[in-house]
Design a protein around this motif. Structure first.
Motif, mmCIF file in Angstrom:
data_model
loop_
_atom_site.group_PDB
_atom_site.id
_atom_site.type_symbol
_atom_site.label_atom_id
_atom_site.label_comp_id
_atom_site.label_asym_id
_atom_site.label_seq_id
_atom_site.Cartn_x
_atom_site.Cartn_y
_atom_site.Cartn_z
ATOM 1 N N THR A 525 26.780 -71.559 -61.172
ATOM 2 C CA THR A 525 25.930 -71.309 -60.013
ATOM 3 C C THR A 525 24.954 -70.188 -60.328
ATOM 4 O O THR A 525 25.328 -69.184 -60.945
ATOM 5 N N HIS A 526 23.704 -70.379 -59.944
ATOM 6 C CA HIS A 526 22.714 -69.311 -60.040
ATOM 7 C C HIS A 526 22.301 -68.891 -58.641
ATOM 8 O O HIS A 526 22.325 -69.698 -57.711
ATOM 9 N N GLY A 527 21.893 -67.645 -58.530
ATOM 10 C CA GLY A 527 21.349 -67.176 -57.261
ATOM 11 C C GLY A 527 19.877 -66.855 -57.447
ATOM 12 O O GLY A 527 19.433 -66.546 -58.561
ATOM 13 N N TYR A 560 15.609 -62.329 -59.204
ATOM 14 C CA TYR A 560 16.673 -62.298 -60.199
ATOM 15 C C TYR A 560 17.859 -63.143 -59.758
ATOM 16 O O TYR A 560 17.994 -63.500 -58.590
ATOM 17 N N CYS A 561 18.704 -63.442 -60.748
ATOM 18 C CA CYS A 561 19.871 -64.280 -60.494
ATOM 19 C C CYS A 561 21.010 -63.414 -59.968
ATOM 20 O O CYS A 561 21.379 -62.413 -60.579
ATOM 21 N N THR A 562 21.567 -63.811 -58.812
ATOM 22 C CA THR A 562 22.613 -63.002 -58.188
ATOM 23 C C THR A 562 24.029 -63.467 -58.534
ATOM 24 O O THR A 562 24.988 -62.809 -58.154
ATOM 25 N N ASN A 563 24.170 -64.598 -59.195
ATOM 26 C CA ASN A 563 25.516 -65.067 -59.557
ATOM 27 C C ASN A 563 25.715 -64.900 -61.056
ATOM 28 O O ASN A 563 24.921 -65.430 -61.851
ATOM 29 N N PHE A 564 26.787 -64.244 -61.445
ATOM 30 C CA PHE A 564 27.005 -64.065 -62.877
ATOM 31 C C PHE A 564 27.126 -65.429 -63.537
ATOM 32 O O PHE A 564 27.933 -66.258 -63.143
ATOM 33 N N CYS A 565 26.281 -65.665 -64.557
ATOM 34 C CA CYS A 565 26.207 -67.024 -65.105
ATOM 35 C C CYS A 565 26.344 -67.067 -66.615
ATOM 36 O O CYS A 565 26.624 -68.134 -67.176
ATOM 37 N N SER A 566 26.113 -65.965 -67.311
ATOM 38 C CA SER A 566 26.133 -66.034 -68.775
ATOM 39 C C SER A 566 25.961 -64.619 -69.316
ATOM 40 O O SER A 566 25.729 -63.677 -68.570
ATOM 41 N N LEU A 568 23.472 -63.597 -70.693
ATOM 42 C CA LEU A 568 22.095 -63.184 -70.414
ATOM 43 C C LEU A 568 21.793 -63.205 -68.912
ATOM 44 O O LEU A 568 20.652 -63.335 -68.493
ATOM 45 N N HIS A 569 22.866 -63.097 -68.111
ATOM 46 C CA HIS A 569 22.704 -63.108 -66.656
ATOM 47 C C HIS A 569 21.745 -62.008 -66.184
ATOM 48 O O HIS A 569 20.871 -62.248 -65.351
ATOM 49 N N LEU A 570 21.885 -60.811 -66.774
ATOM 50 C CA LEU A 570 21.030 -59.702 -66.323
ATOM 51 C C LEU A 570 19.568 -59.955 -66.656
ATOM 52 O O LEU A 570 18.673 -59.498 -65.960
ATOM 53 N N GLU A 571 19.352 -60.710 -67.734
ATOM 54 C CA GLU A 571 17.974 -61.002 -68.138
ATOM 55 C C GLU A 571 17.385 -62.166 -67.349
ATOM 56 O O GLU A 571 16.212 -62.482 -67.501
ATOM 57 N N MET A 572 18.214 -62.839 -66.553
ATOM 58 C CA MET A 572 17.717 -64.008 -65.826
ATOM 59 C C MET A 572 16.928 -63.532 -64.615
ATOM 60 O O MET A 572 17.470 -63.354 -63.523
ATOM 61 N N ARG A 573 15.647 -63.303 -64.831
ATOM 62 C CA ARG A 573 14.794 -62.845 -63.733
ATOM 63 C C ARG A 573 13.347 -63.179 -64.016
ATOM 64 O O ARG A 573 13.013 -63.702 -65.077
HETATM 65 CU CU1 CUA Z 1 21.926 -67.285 -63.551
HETATM 66 CU CU2 CUA Z 1 23.113 -65.199 -63.463
#
Ligand code: CUA
Length: 609
Positions: A525-527, A560-566, A568-573
């Motif tokens: 899941t991504h936010g 930015y992505c609010t659901n931890f996904c990978s 590189l979650h922090l870079e997902m923006r």
């Molecule tokens: Cu997509 Cu965190």
């Protein structure tokens, strides 16, 4: 010699200590505790035996709990927005608009009801009421998501609901708060209310039956002939004192086929588009069975033979023949009986609010008038409301676990302020005597619960959302200016990027986001959170959401992505750049990188990487 005697002394002391501990009950208590612990322990990675759906009460939701562990698995938001589930969050979200249109962004859910085929749960849908705003919602159990909400006309205080057995022909909803018949306060006639019969598949209100008094809890006969409801305040008083004058109130039995015939013959009075049957004009539709004053629960026995009404203000339950509607027995069970559930061996379990107990009684012995119908009692903590045994509302109860939904928890958990967590207690009902196993807390406030086996439900649960018709396909992402002040952003997300990850708009623009998660892996899941734009939605795999926002003040906004996904979650923006209204910057087409005019001549398109 000395050595031998001290040895004997030691043995004697040890034996005395063991006997003393037994006498004090320490040994048995320890083994009782570990046996109970063993029964509710679900090791990491192992799965629970049942899903329990607990209504969230004033949380406006449904809690999904594993049984026997009591672990909270999910909350299904229904009548309240919930960013964590991407539900009804933003003003332009159709889910939120539906909530606003039908009564508001909060609800009071009481009674979860599962769809049945042949008198047992089939795992397709769950329905639940919103008492406060007279709404009925349906949850798809393949997604665990709310899919329909309706407002029920001519009715206030949508309280008891039940499925009509054995194949969920209707969901019927009881109006607890009576109103002037025509909705006008100038009407001098007595207040009345209705039972609403809703088609569970189309979610249309098919007809209503007017019933005097306050219509409370509901159940249907197992053959689908009758809709039973408890009715209190036959006095039709409008304050508490005048509601408890009569010695007897009633069970309302609505003959469903008779009501259907009357509606087909046009005998209903149309109110707000729904035919309402007035019992005096259509004899045979409504029977009022007198039971001790202010009854509360009504429950059909699994074999379909009896209806059990709980006395509330009377220490009795009333056992009624489900075919003849005659009262067969009125056995005493204890103080404050509220609800009754059943095992697979002919026993009933009634919650006693004032006694803080569950009482187990034998149905046949009670009907026969035998003295020994009470089998067992167990204390609960405290002031129990509903109780539910696994399958207790179906034709095939499991007879293993019973959940006590206690109204007041008091000292059962660590203090977390003056408002304590709600307390549910799990009781083993597989033996002759009931055994307390465990308790678990929830947020406020479960009123009722239903259980379903994972054997039925789990195979139907989808791993990803089916693609929506307006899903954005990978490779077809775009930023399109659709008018002088409107931009559409067609965006996809997949680990660990948004595409596009930057775009430009102008102050005053309305931006339509079509957001698609193109993940095909479950639990990925991504936010999408956009600061200062009141926007955060979660997108489970495969889901598309369309949301409109105003561009706001000029500046750079990192979404930015609010659901931890990978990793590189922090870079997902990415960036939404809002240019001033009169900016001289020439916006470019995000895909082609060209200066384009877009759909509206003379209006520059947007974007730019
Ligand atoms: Cu997509 Cu965190």
């Amino acid at each position: 010699m000395k050595r031998t005697s001290s040895y004997i002394l030691l043995v004697a002391i040890a034996a005395a200590a063991i006997l003393g501990a037994r006498a004090l009950g320490w040994g048995t208590r320890a083994s009782g505790r570990s046996a109970a612990a063993e029964q509710v322990y679900v090791a990491p990675g192992e799965l629970d035996k049942y899903y329990a759906f607990l209504s969230g009460g004033q949380s406006g939701s449904v809690f999904v709990v594993g049984i026997p562990s009591g672990r909270l698995l999910r909350e299904i938001p229904i009548f309240e927005p919930r960013a964590a589930y991407g539900y009804a969050v933003h003003e332009t979200d159709p889910q939120r608009q539906l909530l606003e249109r039908t009564g508001g962004l909060w609800g009071d859910t009481h009674h979860p009801v599962l769809s049945e085929t042949d008198g047992v749960y089939d795992g397709r849908y769950l329905w639940i009421n919103d008492l406060s705003n007279a709404r009925l919602a349906r949850v798809r159990l393949d997604y665990f998501e709310t899919d329909r909400i309706i407002k029920i006309p001519n009715l206030q205080g949508a309280h008891g609901i039940a499925a009509v057995s054995p194949d969920t022909k209707y969901i019927f909803v009881n109006g607890e708060f009576e109103q002037p018949t025509d909705g006008l306060v100038t009407n001098p006639a007595p207040y009345t209310s209705v039972v609403a019969f809703v088609d569970p598949w189309s979610m249309e209100v098919k007809f209503q039956v007017q019933v005097p008094g306050n219509i409370d809890i509901a159940d249907s006969s197992k053959d689908g002939r009758y809709a039973f409801s408890t009715v209190y305040n036959l006095e039709q008083g409008r304050d508490m004192g005048s509601m408890i004058q009569y010695d007897r109130d009633a069970i309302a039995a609505i003959d469903i086929p008779a009501a259907e015939r009357a509606v087909a013959e046009g005998k209903g009075e149309m109110r707000n588009g729904v035919p309402v049957l007035i019992p005096e004009r259509v004899p045979g539709v409504l029977t009022l069975i007198p039971v001790p004053k202010n009854p509360h629960g009504v429950n059909a026995t699994p074999d379909g033979k009896y209806i059990v009404a709980s006395g509330k203000l009377s220490p009795t339950v009333t056992i009624i023949d489900a075919q003849t509607l005659k009262i067969l027995a009125e056995p005493e069970v204890g103080l404050g009986p509220l609800h009754t559930t059943f095992d697979d061996r002919g026993n009933a379990f009634t919650s006693l609010f004032l006694d803080s107990q569950v009482v187990k009684w034998n149905i046949d012995r009670a009907v026969q008038g035998a003295d020994d119908y009470i089998v067992d009692r167990i204390n609960v903590h405290y002031n129990i409301g509903h109780l539910q045994a696994v399958g207790g509302e179906t034709m095939r109860p499991a007879g293993d676990y019973l959940l006590a939904l206690n109204k007041l928890s008091k000292d059962q958990f660590l203090p977390v302020g003056p408002d304590m967590p709600e307390n549910q207690e799990l009781i083993d009902i597989s033996g002759e005597r009931m055994r307390m196993l465990s308790s678990f807390p929830t947020p406020p406030e479960p009123h009722d619960a239903v259980f379903i086996s994972p054997d039925v439900l789990a195979p139907q649960v989808k791993q990803v959302f089916d693609a929506s018709p307006n899903a954005v396909a990978p490779g077809s992402e775009s930023v399109v200016r659709t008018g002088p002040n409107s931009v559409t952003v067609n965006m996809t997300m997949i680990r660990s990027a948004f595409t596009p990850d930057s775009f430009e708009v102008r102050e005053g623009d309305t931006i339509t986001f079509n957001l698609t998660s193109v993940e095909s892996l479950r639990d990925m899941t991504h936010g999408f959170a956009l600061p200062d734009h009141n926007l955060n939605v979660a997108l489970p795999p495969g889901l598309t959401k369309t949301i409109e926002v105003k561009a706001g003040r000029p500046g750079v906004y990192w979404f930015y992505c609010t659901n931890f996904c990978s990793a590189l979650h922090l870079e997902m923006r990415g960036r939404m750049v809002v240019q001033p209204k009169d900016s001289p910057v020439v916006l470019t087409d995000w895909r082609s990188g060209q200066n384009v005019t877009g759909a509206v001549p003379g209006v520059p398109s947007t974007g730019g990487r």
